[in-house]
Design an enzyme around this catalytic site. Sequence first.
Site, mmCIF file in Angstrom:
data_model
loop_
_atom_site.group_PDB
_atom_site.id
_atom_site.type_symbol
_atom_site.label_atom_id
_atom_site.label_comp_id
_atom_site.label_asym_id
_atom_site.label_seq_id
_atom_site.Cartn_x
_atom_site.Cartn_y
_atom_site.Cartn_z
ATOM 1 N N SER A 96 7.993 2.356 -4.999
ATOM 2 C CA SER A 96 6.885 1.969 -5.873
ATOM 3 C C SER A 96 6.240 0.663 -5.409
ATOM 4 C CB SER A 96 7.369 1.812 -7.315
ATOM 5 O OG SER A 96 8.046 0.587 -7.494
ATOM 6 N N GLU A 148 5.796 1.078 2.256
ATOM 7 C CA GLU A 148 5.145 2.382 2.111
ATOM 8 C C GLU A 148 5.164 2.759 0.632
ATOM 9 O OE1 GLU A 148 6.349 6.879 3.204
ATOM 10 O OE2 GLU A 148 6.300 5.507 4.925
ATOM 11 N N CYS A 189 3.962 10.703 -1.724
ATOM 12 C CA CYS A 189 3.055 9.555 -1.813
ATOM 13 C C CYS A 189 1.624 9.883 -1.412
ATOM 14 C CB CYS A 189 3.587 8.397 -0.984
ATOM 15 S SG CYS A 189 3.766 8.746 0.776
ATOM 16 N N GLU A 206 -1.287 6.846 -9.484
ATOM 17 C CA GLU A 206 -0.543 7.941 -8.865
ATOM 18 C C GLU A 206 0.348 8.608 -9.906
ATOM 19 O OE1 GLU A 206 2.224 8.566 -4.914
ATOM 20 O OE2 GLU A 206 2.493 6.740 -6.104
#
Length: 459
Positions: free
Chosen positions: A213, A233, A267, A362
């Site tokens: 996260s 990432e 992701c 997201e």
Amino acid sequence: MIKVVQAYDRAFVSEVPTDDANALEAKLTAAHRAFLDRGGWLATHERITVLCRLAELLAAKVDHFARLIAREGGKPFTDAMIEAVRAVDGVRNAADELRTFAGREIPMGLTAASTDRMAFTIKEPIGVVAAVSAFNHPLNLIVHQVVPAIATGCPIIIKPASATPLCCLEFVALVREAGLPEPWCQTFLPEQTALAEAMVTDPRVAFFSFIGSARVGWSLHGKLTAGTRSALEHGGVAPVIVDRTADLDRAIPSLVKGGYYHAGQVCVSVQRIFVDQAIKTEFVERFTAAVGKLNVGDPLSPSTEVGPLIQPKEADRVMSWIDEARAAGATISTGGSRLSETTVAPTVVVEPPPGVRLSREEVFGPVTCVYGYDDIETAIQTANSLPVAFQSAIYTQDLARALRVAPRLNASAVMINDHTAFRTDWMPFAGRGQSGYGIGGIPWTMREMSHEKMIVFKA
């Protein structure tokens, strides 16, 4: 102890012991001592031998790892098998990369002051790597963090996600079996969260690798010791543009895969789909029908296409976001319901308002959103309007439009006539803005984990 359960039905799988502060200190000391002993560094050919042997050991257990991925991570077995096979290829990729992983000549004699000199660079490992990994690819993400460290000669301490530690533990056991001494690759399962921060921020750590996260990643990044390099990432809210010339027979199956693979827990999963108004009605009808046919269930069943979310609280969160969009006036064309403690029906949300969370953040769940547009410039502006940016896509049969739109999308990669979740393990993979820092992908991570040292000879 960490209790590991099946993501789908919460059935007990195993218990694994945790590490305390003393264990952390011992691991950091061993890793740092190994790095400081330059005479004990493994030669390149020795690292290649370890990696090749590791690939053989991993290939012999692909089916075992696929089942483990499905059990602890909830990924449908068909996709879990693909992940396990990719992991083998990833190990081989690092070994292959070492054949050309080298420095370069630096030109001399370009000025009078630099005559009678020859210069070149060599690659050196950066130092101890502290890595924190994520649950959604419990084997392949470990490979992406551990294998570049082995290849470059960096000692690494890897913390897997607490929900999915088994793949990591078994993979590192194979690393040892392949011949790598223990100080060069160790696991860390902290008994409390503060110990993970202590590992990452220790001054002996030279490189911090994080997958997870943005909130946690950026927080840890801000606490790193001065001089520690990093790669983060995180995720995005991946945008896709479907223009009026798109071949829907090909685009729709692609978008279904890109949006609902691993229940959207990727992701770069497709989340925002901007469709030309001229074809929006047809697109929504056909896309809704395709999503509605997805088979949700036990990831160990060969027929399952969409599995569970990693924990019940994640299913709670996804449902709350869907309900927020519904209350704000969005249309739920399919799904929108809770199927079990951990599963949510694959959902299509049409025209959620820009202020709701599904349009801004997201979702990391089996949900995609469809928006109509009259002007492609508006679609590009909306796609670029968030502080996160990772991979994006456009579906079109108009080459000129593809070439015009791709450079204007704020993304590290633009897929043309493919979904945003496409990835190979040797390509650069990186978030922009709040979505990440540094570059992933096995060869690229090897560069991140290396220093380049210049050597100059004077005649």
